[in-house]
Design a protein around this motif. Sequence first.
Motif, mmCIF file in Angstrom:
data_model
loop_
_atom_site.group_PDB
_atom_site.id
_atom_site.type_symbol
_atom_site.label_atom_id
_atom_site.label_comp_id
_atom_site.label_asym_id
_atom_site.label_seq_id
_atom_site.Cartn_x
_atom_site.Cartn_y
_atom_site.Cartn_z
ATOM 1 N N ASP A 96 -9.092 3.463 -13.303
ATOM 2 C CA ASP A 96 -10.545 3.478 -13.107
ATOM 3 C C ASP A 96 -10.941 3.249 -11.647
ATOM 4 O OD1 ASP A 96 -10.074 0.788 -12.712
ATOM 5 O OD2 ASP A 96 -11.152 0.101 -14.491
ATOM 6 N N GLY A 97 -9.970 3.183 -10.747
ATOM 7 C CA GLY A 97 -10.261 3.036 -9.324
ATOM 8 C C GLY A 97 -10.176 1.625 -8.793
ATOM 9 N N ARG A 98 -10.120 0.621 -9.678
ATOM 10 C CA ARG A 98 -9.995 -0.750 -9.201
ATOM 11 C C ARG A 98 -8.636 -0.972 -8.551
ATOM 12 N NH1 ARG A 98 -10.496 -4.416 -14.108
ATOM 13 N NH2 ARG A 98 -9.750 -2.515 -15.172
ATOM 14 N N LEU A 99 -8.598 -1.931 -7.628
ATOM 15 C CA LEU A 99 -7.370 -2.313 -6.956
ATOM 16 C C LEU A 99 -7.059 -3.767 -7.278
ATOM 17 C CD1 LEU A 99 -8.329 -0.853 -3.484
ATOM 18 C CD2 LEU A 99 -6.576 0.109 -4.976
ATOM 19 N N LEU A 100 -5.784 -4.063 -7.488
ATOM 20 C CA LEU A 100 -5.324 -5.430 -7.673
ATOM 21 C C LEU A 100 -4.338 -5.728 -6.553
ATOM 22 C CD1 LEU A 100 -4.684 -5.458 -11.546
ATOM 23 C CD2 LEU A 100 -6.801 -5.982 -10.314
ATOM 24 N N VAL A 101 -4.515 -6.879 -5.884
ATOM 25 C CA VAL A 101 -3.664 -7.219 -4.748
ATOM 26 C C VAL A 101 -3.332 -8.699 -4.802
ATOM 27 C CG1 VAL A 101 -5.684 -7.527 -3.254
ATOM 28 C CG2 VAL A 101 -3.441 -7.147 -2.235
ATOM 29 N N SER A 102 -2.061 -9.026 -4.510
ATOM 30 C CA SER A 102 -1.622 -10.424 -4.544
ATOM 31 C C SER A 102 -1.701 -11.035 -3.151
ATOM 32 C CB SER A 102 -0.203 -10.537 -5.093
ATOM 33 O OG SER A 102 0.712 -9.784 -4.325
ATOM 34 N N SER A 103 -2.063 -12.317 -3.112
ATOM 35 C CA SER A 103 -2.193 -13.055 -1.861
ATOM 36 C C SER A 103 -1.379 -14.332 -1.928
ATOM 37 C CB SER A 103 -3.665 -13.398 -1.586
ATOM 38 O OG SER A 103 -3.786 -14.379 -0.572
ATOM 39 N N LEU A 119 -1.027 -10.793 2.260
ATOM 40 C CA LEU A 119 -1.076 -9.959 1.064
ATOM 41 C C LEU A 119 0.291 -9.338 0.804
ATOM 42 C CD1 LEU A 119 -4.476 -8.188 1.787
ATOM 43 C CD2 LEU A 119 -4.074 -10.331 0.543
ATOM 44 N N ASP A 120 0.566 -9.055 -0.458
ATOM 45 C CA ASP A 120 1.879 -8.531 -0.823
ATOM 46 C C ASP A 120 1.732 -7.303 -1.713
ATOM 47 O OD1 ASP A 120 4.580 -8.173 -1.629
ATOM 48 O OD2 ASP A 120 4.990 -10.292 -1.294
ATOM 49 N N GLY A 121 1.702 -7.488 -3.034
ATOM 50 C CA GLY A 121 1.669 -6.349 -3.945
ATOM 51 C C GLY A 121 0.298 -5.723 -4.057
ATOM 52 N N LEU A 122 0.275 -4.421 -4.358
ATOM 53 C CA LEU A 122 -0.982 -3.687 -4.488
ATOM 54 C C LEU A 122 -0.805 -2.601 -5.537
ATOM 55 C CD1 LEU A 122 -3.849 -2.962 -3.331
ATOM 56 C CD2 LEU A 122 -2.654 -1.473 -1.715
ATOM 57 N N VAL A 123 -1.695 -2.576 -6.529
ATOM 58 C CA VAL A 123 -1.701 -1.498 -7.512
ATOM 59 C C VAL A 123 -3.116 -0.965 -7.650
ATOM 60 C CG1 VAL A 123 0.294 -2.337 -8.814
ATOM 61 C CG2 VAL A 123 -1.993 -3.096 -9.460
ATOM 62 N N ARG A 124 -3.217 0.323 -7.940
ATOM 63 C CA ARG A 124 -4.510 0.951 -8.191
ATOM 64 C C ARG A 124 -4.555 1.353 -9.655
ATOM 65 N NH1 ARG A 124 -7.058 5.680 -8.910
ATOM 66 N NH2 ARG A 124 -9.045 6.088 -7.845
ATOM 67 N N LEU A 125 -5.622 0.935 -10.347
ATOM 68 C CA LEU A 125 -5.781 1.253 -11.757
ATOM 69 C C LEU A 125 -6.435 2.625 -11.916
ATOM 70 C CD1 LEU A 125 -6.932 -2.208 -13.155
ATOM 71 C CD2 LEU A 125 -4.660 -1.429 -12.437
ATOM 72 N N ASP A 136 5.396 -8.410 -5.092
ATOM 73 C CA ASP A 136 4.993 -7.023 -5.279
ATOM 74 C C ASP A 136 4.653 -6.717 -6.736
ATOM 75 O OD1 ASP A 136 4.545 -4.357 -4.763
ATOM 76 O OD2 ASP A 136 6.655 -3.820 -4.844
ATOM 77 N N LEU A 137 3.424 -6.348 -6.990
ATOM 78 C CA LEU A 137 2.892 -6.183 -8.337
ATOM 79 C C LEU A 137 3.336 -4.882 -8.994
ATOM 80 C CD1 LEU A 137 -0.816 -7.173 -7.573
ATOM 81 C CD2 LEU A 137 1.007 -8.680 -8.414
ATOM 82 N N GLY A 138 3.387 -4.929 -10.326
ATOM 83 C CA GLY A 138 3.556 -3.732 -11.131
ATOM 84 C C GLY A 138 2.423 -3.632 -12.137
ATOM 85 N N LEU A 189 2.019 -7.045 -13.860
ATOM 86 C CA LEU A 189 3.356 -7.615 -13.767
ATOM 87 C C LEU A 189 3.488 -8.283 -12.401
ATOM 88 C CD1 LEU A 189 5.127 -4.368 -15.027
ATOM 89 C CD2 LEU A 189 4.180 -6.219 -16.429
ATOM 90 N N VAL A 190 3.691 -9.612 -12.402
ATOM 91 C CA VAL A 190 3.674 -10.383 -11.161
ATOM 92 C C VAL A 190 4.998 -11.119 -10.978
ATOM 93 C CG1 VAL A 190 2.429 -12.085 -9.774
ATOM 94 C CG2 VAL A 190 1.198 -10.774 -11.533
ATOM 95 N N PRO A 191 5.802 -10.771 -9.977
ATOM 96 C CA PRO A 191 6.991 -11.572 -9.689
ATOM 97 C C PRO A 191 6.609 -12.812 -8.877
ATOM 98 C CG PRO A 191 6.888 -9.710 -8.204
ATOM 99 C CD PRO A 191 5.690 -9.596 -9.106
ATOM 100 N N LEU A 192 7.112 -13.961 -9.273
ATOM 101 C CA LEU A 192 6.911 -15.200 -8.517
ATOM 102 C C LEU A 192 8.163 -15.435 -7.682
ATOM 103 C CD1 LEU A 192 5.143 -17.459 -11.183
ATOM 104 C CD2 LEU A 192 4.149 -15.822 -9.554
ATOM 105 N N PHE A 193 8.085 -15.047 -6.439
ATOM 106 C CA PHE A 193 9.214 -14.963 -5.526
ATOM 107 C C PHE A 193 10.036 -16.249 -5.477
ATOM 108 C CE2 PHE A 193 11.093 -14.807 -1.247
ATOM 109 C CZ PHE A 193 11.434 -13.475 -1.093
ATOM 110 N N ASN A 194 9.363 -17.373 -5.342
ATOM 111 C CA ASN A 194 10.060 -18.650 -5.186
ATOM 112 C C ASN A 194 10.455 -19.303 -6.505
ATOM 113 O OD1 ASN A 194 9.868 -18.523 -2.401
ATOM 114 N ND2 ASN A 194 8.000 -19.738 -2.305
#
Length: 305
Positions: free
Chosen positions: A241-248, A233-239, A279-281, A290-295
């Motif tokens: 409304d309480g939801r979480l978004l996480v990149s894998s 897992l990498d980026g994590l943001v909390r909205l 790492d998400l924004g 906002l999702v950076p694609l590292f490679n």
Amino acid sequence: MKTQPKRLAAVLACLSAVLPACAESEAPAAPELRRVGGFSTPESVLHDEERDVYLVSNIVGSPVEKDDRAFISRVSPDGEVLDLTWIDGASEGVTLSAPKGMAIAGGRLYVADIDTIRVFDASDGAPIEDIEVSGAGLLNDVAAMPDGSIVVSDSGVAIKDGAFASIGTDALVAVDPGGEVSRLIADPALPHPNGVACAEGEIWVAYLGAARVDALDASGLPQREISLPAGTLDGLVRLDDGRLLVSSWDAGAVFEIDPAGDAAPRVSTLAADLPSPADLGWDRARNRLLVPLFNDGEIVLLDVK
């Protein structure tokens, strides 16, 4: 948990293989997305709400080498690159080698850079100070707390005998508005903390070495954990409304977690087919991820319905 150095090396050296998403719950309709290119190893994207601009950290090579080659870009919400090298390690008076997570607090832009937190003026990018974190392995993500302090993850890895390995510095580091550094939690058994998000007295953490996110209280004490279908897992943001978004990286996807009051929080795949999602924004004004694609040298703007 036993460290998986080969996987960590693949992620950090930009060689991670992307596996199909494996969330068990049915995914919602795919959000609308746009790609913006021209970046160099983009690791993090941050929405500067006051100036309504996206900031992109560019590593430009190795995520652990102190080469002073990195830069931070400014991008408009329309996807126009306003200034590719807004903050540039090649400029006189600026040191920036491998910037990762970023946060803004008190008019200052805090940037994790290997074992140091670089601090810049958020309005014009002028360097303010460097905050060294003694004993840090790999500072990774940064999140702002309501009191103006910041929390920084130390993923606890470094180069050892020419290869990436765990060095047991895994921690969450706190920096108060005056620049004083302390460790909220430091434990070699942590599975390499990466993404961090803070809201409503909780600190959420995502891990490179485990398919889960944890909730901690403001002092670092564990409160609960949520398992996910895939890890690295990498980026994590909390909205709001309480939801979480996480990149894998393993799934090449962004998971959506609805933890609200359930014994078994709902987990679904918000977006798939995203190789090396770092790492998400979050742009709350536009409900945009906002999702950076590292490679791939790109960032992805995902308008979430």
